[in-house]
Scaffold this motif. Structure first.
Motif, mmCIF file in Angstrom:
data_model
loop_
_atom_site.group_PDB
_atom_site.id
_atom_site.type_symbol
_atom_site.label_atom_id
_atom_site.label_comp_id
_atom_site.label_asym_id
_atom_site.label_seq_id
_atom_site.Cartn_x
_atom_site.Cartn_y
_atom_site.Cartn_z
ATOM 1 N N ASN A 1 0.839 -1.210 0.000
ATOM 2 C CA ASN A 1 0.000 0.000 0.000
ATOM 3 C C ASN A 1 0.869 1.252 0.000
ATOM 4 N N PRO A 2 0.255 2.420 -0.268
ATOM 5 C CA PRO A 2 1.062 3.653 -0.346
ATOM 6 C C PRO A 2 1.543 4.170 1.010
ATOM 7 N N GLY A 3 1.025 3.630 2.117
ATOM 8 C CA GLY A 3 1.560 4.000 3.427
ATOM 9 C C GLY A 3 0.838 5.125 4.138
ATOM 10 N N ALA A 4 -0.288 5.581 3.590
ATOM 11 C CA ALA A 4 -1.037 6.634 4.282
ATOM 12 C C ALA A 4 -1.677 6.042 5.535
ATOM 13 N N SER A 5 -1.722 6.821 6.600
ATOM 14 C CA SER A 5 -2.373 6.347 7.821
ATOM 15 C C SER A 5 -3.124 7.523 8.425
ATOM 16 N N ARG A 6 -3.708 7.293 9.579
ATOM 17 C CA ARG A 6 -4.392 8.376 10.295
ATOM 18 C C ARG A 6 -3.426 9.501 10.616
ATOM 19 N N PHE A 7 -2.117 9.159 10.714
ATOM 20 C CA PHE A 7 -1.145 10.136 11.216
ATOM 21 C C PHE A 7 -0.157 10.646 10.175
ATOM 22 N N GLY A 8 -0.318 10.223 8.941
ATOM 23 C CA GLY A 8 0.646 10.701 7.950
ATOM 24 C C GLY A 8 0.228 10.353 6.542
ATOM 25 N N GLU A 9 0.688 11.175 5.605
ATOM 26 C CA GLU A 9 0.293 10.961 4.213
ATOM 27 C C GLU A 9 1.078 9.820 3.582
ATOM 28 N N ALA A 10 0.738 9.507 2.338
ATOM 29 C CA ALA A 10 1.374 8.398 1.636
ATOM 30 C C ALA A 10 2.867 8.646 1.476
ATOM 31 N N THR A 11 3.635 7.573 1.590
ATOM 32 C CA THR A 11 5.090 7.680 1.398
ATOM 33 C C THR A 11 5.547 6.892 0.171
ATOM 34 N N ARG A 12 4.589 6.209 -0.463
ATOM 35 C CA ARG A 12 4.913 5.416 -1.663
ATOM 36 C C ARG A 12 3.841 5.681 -2.714
ATOM 37 N N THR A 13 4.148 5.335 -3.955
ATOM 38 C CA THR A 13 3.135 5.433 -5.001
ATOM 39 C C THR A 13 2.128 4.295 -4.813
ATOM 40 N N ALA A 14 0.973 4.458 -5.455
ATOM 41 C CA ALA A 14 -0.021 3.381 -5.414
ATOM 42 C C ALA A 14 0.206 2.474 -6.614
ATOM 43 N N ARG A 15 0.225 1.159 -6.374
ATOM 44 C CA ARG A 15 0.365 0.216 -7.478
ATOM 45 C C ARG A 15 -1.006 -0.314 -7.895
ATOM 46 N N THR A 16 -1.146 -0.625 -9.167
ATOM 47 C CA THR A 16 -2.391 -1.256 -9.614
ATOM 48 C C THR A 16 -2.402 -2.703 -9.116
ATOM 49 N N ILE A 17 -3.565 -3.320 -9.188
ATOM 50 C CA ILE A 17 -3.669 -4.734 -8.785
ATOM 51 C C ILE A 17 -2.773 -5.584 -9.689
ATOM 52 N N GLU A 18 -2.774 -5.253 -10.985
ATOM 53 C CA GLU A 18 -1.946 -6.028 -11.929
ATOM 54 C C GLU A 18 -0.474 -5.936 -11.541
ATOM 55 N N GLU A 19 -0.017 -4.722 -11.196
ATOM 56 C CA GLU A 19 1.387 -4.544 -10.784
ATOM 57 C C GLU A 19 1.698 -5.355 -9.526
ATOM 58 N N ARG A 20 0.722 -5.363 -8.616
ATOM 59 C CA ARG A 20 0.955 -6.096 -7.363
ATOM 60 C C ARG A 20 0.999 -7.606 -7.627
ATOM 61 N N ILE A 21 0.141 -8.080 -8.508
ATOM 62 C CA ILE A 21 0.156 -9.523 -8.823
ATOM 63 C C ILE A 21 1.525 -9.909 -9.392
ATOM 64 N N LYS A 22 2.013 -9.079 -10.314
ATOM 65 C CA LYS A 22 3.324 -9.395 -10.925
ATOM 66 C C LYS A 22 4.445 -9.306 -9.885
ATOM 67 N N ALA A 23 4.380 -8.297 -9.038
ATOM 68 C CA ALA A 23 5.418 -8.153 -7.995
ATOM 69 C C ALA A 23 5.380 -9.342 -7.030
ATOM 70 N N PRO B 1 3.330 -2.672 5.698
ATOM 71 C CA PRO B 1 4.728 -2.255 5.535
ATOM 72 C C PRO B 1 5.015 -0.952 6.290
ATOM 73 N N LEU B 2 6.199 -0.835 6.836
ATOM 74 C CA LEU B 2 6.593 0.391 7.536
ATOM 75 C C LEU B 2 6.489 1.574 6.578
ATOM 76 N N ARG B 3 6.053 2.709 7.088
ATOM 77 C CA ARG B 3 5.928 3.892 6.222
ATOM 78 C C ARG B 3 7.300 4.362 5.755
ATOM 79 N N THR B 4 8.324 4.024 6.545
ATOM 80 C CA THR B 4 9.686 4.424 6.179
ATOM 81 C C THR B 4 10.259 3.566 5.052
ATOM 82 N N ASP B 5 9.578 2.472 4.710
ATOM 83 C CA ASP B 5 10.008 1.653 3.566
ATOM 84 C C ASP B 5 9.444 2.258 2.285
ATOM 85 N N ALA B 6 10.246 3.097 1.651
ATOM 86 C CA ALA B 6 9.776 3.764 0.426
ATOM 87 C C ALA B 6 9.883 2.805 -0.758
ATOM 88 N N GLU B 7 9.678 3.348 -1.958
ATOM 89 C CA GLU B 7 9.486 2.535 -3.176
ATOM 90 C C GLU B 7 10.235 1.203 -3.243
#
Ligand code: GLT
Ligand code: MN
Length: 336
Positions: free
Chosen positions: A13-35, A278-284
């Protein structure tokens, strides 16, 4: 034994939470399946808002092409604001009706995707203040909703009706939730129409047990005893805190070893599935490190579990020599 590994698409996931904005890009489902395929997983898990009924045929094709399966499919009963105070067990008949209809559509989509299990997570079913809910009434609504959905599946899909696994959680997002533990979920399954009771089991999650001081191994042993262990969500948790969804065995390797030994000892043949945040500090480039960690820890501990001498363990148990048993387990685990 070769294990089938799976993870929820929400674990990348992009890492957004109640306490902070996204720290990664959002992947499509297809990208996640391949990854996920590249990481060595052979299954994915998804909600009906992640793989919608419309997307399902295309996604199924991609999964077939990449030799991946849908290990788990589930209706999302927690995000939409109409479910703020519950879905299948809501006090509001209109909300319950919408939720049951959504569940029936999710069953149809699960069949298109040929998912192995349909999970029901107790998300928003509960209360935040004292006197907030009549639990007896709510459990009755939940039973009726389950019976209706199970009947729908049996009528429309016959022998192919999909097993349903209840995933219990004690708190978060609600302060106090319906079906808080594995025991509660199993007891609930026996309240269902006897024709469908065997179709309903549990999906215990490590963090959900630990966050209220329960022992996950005892939870899955209870499920084994009742023939109700339909699926597992492995991860880890540092005691009674918010739901951390840490890598499996990252906090307590000895308990991780015990969990794997218990799965092997009882002949578990289902998916080994990880539910992670995933930790929010784990970027792309590090976004899937948490999945890698789970697989590495599971494989390492699985090899160690194979070295355990069960006759020895039984002798220690019979003799009541638990310090001896603990020293023996430590010697196998720490000499590895
Ligand atoms: C949510 C929850 C998980 C459940 C998922 C299934 S969604 O992330 O924390 O434990 O398995 O709905
Ligand atoms: Mn889970």
């Amino acid at each position: 034994m070769a294990y089938k590994f799976a993870a929820g698409v929400w674990c990348d996931n992009p890492g957004a939470s109640r306490f902070g904005e996204a720290t990664r890009t959002a992947r499509t489902i297809e990208e996640r399946i391949k990854a996920y395929k590249k990481l060595g997983l052979s299954g994915i898990e998804a909600h009906d808002n992640e793989i919608t009924s419309k997307m399902a045929p295309e996604i199924k094709k991609l999964l077939d092409d990449t030799r991946m399966r849908v290990a788990l499919y589930t209706a999302n009963f927690f995000w939409n604001k109409k479910y703020t105070n519950g879905a299948l067990a809501s006090h509001d008949a209109k909300v319950r009706k919408e939720a049951v209809e959504q569940l029936k559509r999710a069953i149809d989509t699960a069949h298109v995707l040929e998912a192995d299990v349909l999970v029901y997570w107790n998300g928003q079913e509960g209360q935040d203040v004292a006197f907030g809910k009549d639990g007896v009434e709510a459990l009755g609504y939940l039973r009726d909703a389950f019976n209706e959905a199970l009947e729908y599946d049996a009528t429309n899909y016959g022998d192919k009706a999909i097993p349903v696994a209840i995933e219990p959680k004690p708190n978060e997002p609600r302060c106090s939730m319906l079906l808080p533990t594995v025991g509660d979920a199993i007891a609930f399954s026996y309240s269902l129409d006897p024709r469908y009771q065997a179709k309903v089991g549990v999906n215990p999650e490590v963090a959900h047990s630990i966050m209220v001081g329960l022992d996950y191994t005892k939870d899955i042993e209870t499920a084994f005893f009742h023939n109700k262990l339909f699926h597992i969500h492995l991860n880890d948790q540092e005691g009674p805190k918010y739901d951390q969804d840490l890598p499996f065995a990252a906090v307590n390797a000895k308990r991780g070893l015990e969990i794997i030994a218990c799965l092997k000892h009882n002949g578990y043949g289902g998916w080994v599935s990880f539910d992670l945040n995933p930790l929010r500090t784990d970027a792309e480039d590090k976004r899937n490190n948490i999945i890698k960690a789970c697989m590495a820890n599971f494989k390492t501990l699985s090899a160690i579990a194979d070295r355990l001498d069960w006759n020895k363990i039984k002798r220690f148990r019979r003799a009541g020599d638990f310090s001896g048993l603990d020293m023996y387990i430590d010697s196998v685990l720490l000499s590895a």
